[in-house]
Design a protein around this motif. Structure first.
Motif, PDB file in Angstrom:
ATOM      1  N   GLU A 171       0.234   4.500  -0.412  1.00 45.34           N
ATOM      2  CA  GLU A 171      -0.251   5.651   0.368  1.00 45.34           C
ATOM      3  C   GLU A 171       0.023   5.484   1.862  1.00 45.34           C
ATOM      4  O   GLU A 171       0.447   6.416   2.536  1.00 45.34           O
ATOM      5  CB  GLU A 171      -1.761   5.810   0.146  1.00 45.34           C
ATOM      6  N   ASP A 214       0.853  -1.189   0.000  1.00 48.31           N
ATOM      7  CA  ASP A 214       0.000   0.000   0.000  1.00 48.31           C
ATOM      8  C   ASP A 214       0.896   1.249   0.000  1.00 48.31           C
ATOM      9  O   ASP A 214       1.483   1.606   1.038  1.00 48.31           O
ATOM     10  CB  ASP A 214      -0.906  -0.042   1.253  1.00 48.31           C
ATOM     11  N   GLU A 269      -7.277  -5.932  -3.416  1.00 45.64           N
ATOM     12  CA  GLU A 269      -8.004  -4.685  -3.127  1.00 45.64           C
ATOM     13  C   GLU A 269      -7.072  -3.473  -3.140  1.00 45.64           C
ATOM     14  O   GLU A 269      -7.424  -2.419  -3.661  1.00 45.64           O
ATOM     15  CB  GLU A 269      -8.739  -4.783  -1.775  1.00 45.64           C
ATOM     16  N   VAL A 270      -5.881  -3.653  -2.552  1.00 45.73           N
ATOM     17  CA  VAL A 270      -4.927  -2.528  -2.516  1.00 45.73           C
ATOM     18  C   VAL A 270      -4.488  -2.179  -3.930  1.00 45.73           C
ATOM     19  O   VAL A 270      -4.430  -1.007  -4.322  1.00 45.73           O
ATOM     20  CB  VAL A 270      -3.694  -2.869  -1.630  1.00 45.73           C
ATOM     21  N   CYS A 271      -4.221  -3.194  -4.737  1.00 45.55           N
ATOM     22  CA  CYS A 271      -3.781  -2.946  -6.119  1.00 45.55           C
ATOM     23  C   CYS A 271      -4.886  -2.235  -6.892  1.00 45.55           C
ATOM     24  O   CYS A 271      -4.632  -1.299  -7.653  1.00 45.55           O
ATOM     25  CB  CYS A 271      -3.394  -4.263  -6.789  1.00 45.55           C
ATOM     26  N   LYS A 272      -6.133  -2.666  -6.653  1.00 43.11           N
ATOM     27  CA  LYS A 272      -7.268  -2.066  -7.345  1.00 43.11           C
ATOM     28  C   LYS A 272      -7.416  -0.589  -6.972  1.00 43.11           C
ATOM     29  O   LYS A 272      -7.731   0.252  -7.804  1.00 43.11           O
ATOM     30  CB  LYS A 272      -8.534  -2.839  -6.928  1.00 43.11           C
ATOM     31  N   LYS A 273      -7.132  -0.303  -5.698  1.00 43.47           N
ATOM     32  CA  LYS A 273      -7.261   1.063  -5.188  1.00 43.47           C
ATOM     33  C   LYS A 273      -6.168   1.985  -5.756  1.00 43.47           C
ATOM     34  O   LYS A 273      -6.430   3.135  -6.096  1.00 43.47           O
ATOM     35  CB  LYS A 273      -7.154   1.006  -3.647  1.00 43.47           C
ATOM     36  N   GLN A 274      -4.942   1.473  -5.871  1.00 47.96           N
ATOM     37  CA  GLN A 274      -3.838   2.383  -6.194  1.00 47.96           C
ATOM     38  C   GLN A 274      -3.359   2.310  -7.645  1.00 47.96           C
ATOM     39  O   GLN A 274      -2.517   3.111  -8.047  1.00 47.96           O
ATOM     40  CB  GLN A 274      -2.663   2.166  -5.242  1.00 47.96           C
ATOM     41  N   ARG A 316      -4.400   1.434 -12.031  1.00 46.07           N
ATOM     42  CA  ARG A 316      -5.485   1.395 -13.017  1.00 46.07           C
ATOM     43  C   ARG A 316      -5.570   0.054 -13.725  1.00 46.07           C
ATOM     44  O   ARG A 316      -6.408  -0.142 -14.604  1.00 46.07           O
ATOM     45  CB  ARG A 316      -5.277   2.512 -14.043  1.00 46.07           C
ATOM     46  N   GLN A 358       0.190   2.709 -12.985  1.00 50.99           N
ATOM     47  CA  GLN A 358       0.395   3.150 -11.587  1.00 50.99           C
ATOM     48  C   GLN A 358       1.329   4.354 -11.534  1.00 50.99           C
ATOM     49  O   GLN A 358       2.345   4.375 -12.227  1.00 50.99           O
ATOM     50  CB  GLN A 358       0.993   1.986 -10.798  1.00 50.99           C
TER      51      GLN A 358
END
Ligand SMILES: *Cc1c(COP(=O)(O)O)cnc(C)c1O
Length: 384
Positions: free
Chosen positions: A160, A158, A290-295, A297, A185
């Motif tokens: 962020e 993550d 989920e983290v990859c999806k959040k940070q 494209r 990314q």
């Protein structure tokens, strides 16, 4: 107004499109070592190609725009970029790295940087709980160095969350963004201070040129890196800069197609009985999904998988024809790599074992072929 990412692949932010009077659409290759001065103090802005060259400068503008940086520097390889980056540090400085890194970076840190007095700790940054991480931060800690997804095990970190810890402790957050490329990314927009690329991979995209990049959002770091590149002399040559400019023009369509192909390969591998595990962040039950999806494209074009026996792994490497058994990644051609003897050969066995890199693990860099052809070849080898 800022251009969209596919337009930036062609023109950057538009500032430095060809200034050539002929109107050449393709940026010229300034194949020159030096530049004439009209008189004392009348430089054209270019003095000597080790410092700067118009073709390299155009490439740097394009890469900087793709990564939302304030400056980018082009080097003769990814390792040249990381080596130059290490000149930001002094003997006694401490750097925290993730435990799963590109083998060449581990080799540099263990054999060259340590000799130069830099201290390292490595920790699993993909763990949800980063308290262990914070315990490692000392007075001399200066930076965090990570890749995400990691090579070859596809752990996701993550960015962020780590950037928050970095800011709080006044550390530089450095992210090697080679695997997803700026198309998928942008670590600087997530709070990182410095982005590393092996331009040899997706940016070049054709398995034909070595290059590396450092991109930063900080004017202060950019100034220090400009001094380093002119002093150590590892900047990218004009012709190779042009090859990279040409490669980047198709980055968007190569990444899109590569990802579609990677997803198809993942679907097939997951159904295949002789494949015991598939590591791809696009799979919903992947721990970093989920983290990859959040940070990011997209989930990229790299797929790691485990087969049931070492013998089958070896047979695949021996019998592939369309897929090439070769080191590297990120080109239009699909390559299969054996991390344990190739990219990670110099990494201590106990670290490999802890990361799950066994003699049954193979890594695919999925290219832009027809996936039916790739699958047919693997099926033939699986069931001889
Ligand atoms: C290949 C690679 C490097 C090194 O780049 P070179 O261009 O081979 O010197 C660094 N990091 C990652 C993640 C890589 O895949």
């Amino acid at each position: 107004m800022e251009y969209g990412i596919s337009t930036k692949c062609l023109y950057g932010n538009g500032e430095g499109s060809s200034t050539d009077k002929s109107g050449a659409i393709s940026f010229p290759i300034y194949q020159t070592a030096t530049f004439a001065h009209k008189g004392i103090g009348e430089s054209t802005g270019y003095d000597y190609s080790r410092l700067q060259n118009p073709t390299r400068e155009q490439l740097e503008k394009v890469v900087s725009s793709l990564e939302h940086g304030m400056d980018a520097l082009a080097f003769s390889s990814g390792m040249a970029a990381i080596t130059a980056m290490m000149e930001l540090f002094q003997p006694g400085d401490h750097i925290i790295t993730d435990c799963d890194l590109y083998g060449g970076s581990i080799r540099l840190f263990d054999n060259i940087s340590k000799k130069n007095g830099i201290l390292f700790s490595s920790v699993d940054c993909s763990a949800g709980d980063l308290r262990e991480f914070e315990k490692l931060v000392g007075e001399n800690t200066k930076a965090i160095f990570i890749e995400t997804p990691t090579n070859p095990m596809m752990n996701v970190i993550d960015i962020e969350k780590l950037a928050e810890i970095a800011k709080k402790n006044h550390l530089l957050l450095i992210v090697d963004n080679t695997f997803l490329s700026p198309y998928f990314q942008n670590p600087l927009t997530l709070g990182a201070d410095l982005v590393v690329h092996s331009g040899t991979k997706y940016l070049g995209g054709h398995n034909d040129t070595m290059a590396g990049f450092l991109v930063t959002s900080s004017a202060e770091i950019a100034g220090r890196l400009r001094f380093i590149i002119k002093t150590v002399g590892s900047g990218l040559a004009p012709f190779d800069s042009w090859l990279l400019l040409r490669g980047i023009k198709t980055l968007a369509i190569r990444m899109e197609r590569g990802e579609v192909n990677a997803r198809r390969m993942v679907e097939w591998l997951r159904r295949e009985k002789k494949v015991t595990k598939v590591y791809y962040p696009g799979i919903p039950d992947h721990p970093g999904h989920e983290v990859c999806k959040k940070q990011a494209r997209g989930f990229g074009c790299m797929v790691t998988f485990e087969v049931e026996t070492k013998e089958l792994a070896h047979r695949i490497l021996k019998d592939v024809k369309l897929i090439h058994f070769a080191e590297s990644l990120g080109g239009v051609e699909t390559l299969v790599t054996y991390p344990i003897t190739q990219t990670h050969a110099d990494v201590p066995r106990e670290i490999l074992a802890a990361n799950g890199v066994t003699d049954r693990i193979l890594r695919l860099s999925v290219g832009i072929e027809d996936t039916e052809d790739l699958i047919e070849e693997l099926e033939r080898i699986f069931y001889v």
